[in-house]
Design a protein around this motif. Structure first.
Motif, PDB file in Angstrom:
ATOM      1  N   VAL A 121       0.833  -1.205   0.000  1.00  0.00           N
ATOM      2  CA  VAL A 121       0.000   0.000   0.000  1.00  0.00           C
ATOM      3  C   VAL A 121       0.871   1.259   0.000  1.00  0.00           C
ATOM      4  CG1 VAL A 121      -1.643   1.343   1.386  1.00  0.00           C
ATOM      5  CG2 VAL A 121      -2.029  -1.095   1.000  1.00  0.00           C
ATOM      6  N   ASP A 122       1.941   1.255   0.766  1.00  0.00           N
ATOM      7  CA  ASP A 122       2.854   2.406   0.772  1.00  0.00           C
ATOM      8  C   ASP A 122       3.424   2.652  -0.627  1.00  0.00           C
ATOM      9  OD1 ASP A 122       2.505   2.965   3.497  1.00  0.00           O
ATOM     10  OD2 ASP A 122       4.217   1.714   4.089  1.00  0.00           O
ATOM     11  N   ARG A 123       3.801   1.579  -1.330  1.00  0.00           N
ATOM     12  CA  ARG A 123       4.309   1.721  -2.708  1.00  0.00           C
ATOM     13  C   ARG A 123       3.210   2.244  -3.630  1.00  0.00           C
ATOM     14  NH1 ARG A 123       6.623  -3.338  -1.569  1.00  0.00           N
ATOM     15  NH2 ARG A 123       5.190  -4.421  -2.961  1.00  0.00           N
ATOM     16  N   GLU A 124       1.990   1.769  -3.438  1.00  0.00           N
ATOM     17  CA  GLU A 124       0.870   2.221  -4.273  1.00  0.00           C
ATOM     18  C   GLU A 124       0.592   3.705  -4.074  1.00  0.00           C
ATOM     19  OE1 GLU A 124      -1.418  -2.100  -4.434  1.00  0.00           O
ATOM     20  OE2 GLU A 124      -2.158  -0.548  -3.077  1.00  0.00           O
ATOM     21  N   LEU A 125       0.623   4.163  -2.837  1.00  0.00           N
ATOM     22  CA  LEU A 125       0.412   5.586  -2.565  1.00  0.00           C
ATOM     23  C   LEU A 125       1.475   6.434  -3.268  1.00  0.00           C
ATOM     24  CD1 LEU A 125      -0.483   5.428   1.216  1.00  0.00           C
ATOM     25  CD2 LEU A 125      -1.961   6.363  -0.574  1.00  0.00           C
ATOM     26  N   ARG A 126       2.727   6.004  -3.163  1.00  0.00           N
ATOM     27  CA  ARG A 126       3.800   6.754  -3.824  1.00  0.00           C
ATOM     28  C   ARG A 126       3.617   6.749  -5.340  1.00  0.00           C
ATOM     29  NH1 ARG A 126       6.713   4.071   0.178  1.00  0.00           N
ATOM     30  NH2 ARG A 126       7.553   2.570  -1.320  1.00  0.00           N
ATOM     31  N   ALA A 127       3.168   5.633  -5.882  1.00  0.00           N
ATOM     32  CA  ALA A 127       2.957   5.541  -7.327  1.00  0.00           C
ATOM     33  C   ALA A 127       1.823   6.467  -7.777  1.00  0.00           C
ATOM     34  CB  ALA A 127       2.662   4.094  -7.730  1.00  0.00           C
ATOM     35  N   VAL A 128       0.746   6.524  -7.008  1.00  0.00           N
ATOM     36  CA  VAL A 128      -0.344   7.447  -7.359  1.00  0.00           C
ATOM     37  C   VAL A 128       0.187   8.869  -7.336  1.00  0.00           C
ATOM     38  CG1 VAL A 128      -2.559   8.424  -6.628  1.00  0.00           C
ATOM     39  CG2 VAL A 128      -2.222   5.945  -6.588  1.00  0.00           C
ATOM     40  N   ARG A 129       0.915   9.224  -6.289  1.00  0.00           N
ATOM     41  CA  ARG A 129       1.460  10.576  -6.202  1.00  0.00           C
ATOM     42  C   ARG A 129       2.344  10.889  -7.417  1.00  0.00           C
ATOM     43  NH1 ARG A 129       4.878  12.201  -1.071  1.00  0.00           N
ATOM     44  NH2 ARG A 129       6.235  10.599  -1.937  1.00  0.00           N
ATOM     45  N   GLU A 130       3.230   9.973  -7.764  1.00  0.00           N
ATOM     46  CA  GLU A 130       4.107  10.190  -8.914  1.00  0.00           C
ATOM     47  C   GLU A 130       3.315  10.370 -10.201  1.00  0.00           C
ATOM     48  OE1 GLU A 130       6.821   6.894  -8.908  1.00  0.00           O
ATOM     49  OE2 GLU A 130       7.709   7.503  -7.008  1.00  0.00           O
ATOM     50  N   GLN A 131       2.294   9.545 -10.405  1.00  0.00           N
ATOM     51  CA  GLN A 131       1.480   9.629 -11.625  1.00  0.00           C
ATOM     52  C   GLN A 131       0.700  10.939 -11.690  1.00  0.00           C
ATOM     53  OE1 GLN A 131       1.160   7.460 -14.292  1.00  0.00           O
ATOM     54  NE2 GLN A 131       2.869   6.328 -13.408  1.00  0.00           N
ATOM     55  N   VAL A 132       0.110  11.335 -10.586  1.00  0.00           N
ATOM     56  CA  VAL A 132      -0.737  12.542 -10.568  1.00  0.00           C
ATOM     57  C   VAL A 132       0.124  13.809 -10.663  1.00  0.00           C
ATOM     58  CG1 VAL A 132      -2.375  13.902  -9.224  1.00  0.00           C
ATOM     59  CG2 VAL A 132      -2.626  11.427  -9.363  1.00  0.00           C
TER      60      VAL A 132
END
Length: 134
Positions: A121-132
């Motif tokens: 989940v921590d990796r997913e949050l960072r990935a969303v932030r990077e994408q957005v």
């Protein structure tokens, strides 16, 4: 009367340098799931309405994507058990957004399994932030 057996709740949050509506719009499009949650889905196909079929190869499961943009809600849950899945909230945080992911586990879930899932989940949050923010 049915008995209530609460599960274990785990929540993670991350600040995003983007408007809350932009974060909601990104999460609300299930076609983006492979970009931010590749451990969950590398393949996604629309089934009907808000139901999608996702998987990482041979295994596939049906998900329901529930969106309430005005409230900053995007839930990605099991189509067959909608109380299981990812419950996301996007809140205004000064000039950006705060992205919150919550998951629930049965009370008897091995703590190491919970920790491993929350690392994802921590990796997913960072990935969303990077994408957005890109």
């Amino acid at each position: 009367m049915t008995s209530f057996e609460p599960g274990r709740a785990e929540t993670r949050t991350i600040s995003v340098a983007a408007a809350p509506a932009q974060v909601v719009d990104y999460l609300a499009d299930p076609r983006h799931i492979p970009d931010w949650a590749p451990d969950f889905a590398t393949v996604i196909n629309h089934e009907h309405n808000n139901i999608w079929r996702v998987g990482t190869g041979a295994d596939a499961r049906r998900i329901l994507v529930r969106v309430a943009p005005e409230q900053g809600v995007v839930d990605v849950v099991s189509a067959d058990a909608p109380n299981l899945g990812l419950f996301a909230r996007v809140l205004p945080n000064m000039t950006g957004a705060e992205l919150i992911f919550s998951l629930f586990f049965p009370a008897d879930t091995d703590p190491q399994a919970v920790d491993a899932q929350m690392a994802v989940v921590d990796r997913e949050l960072r990935a969303v932030r990077e994408q957005v923010e890109a």
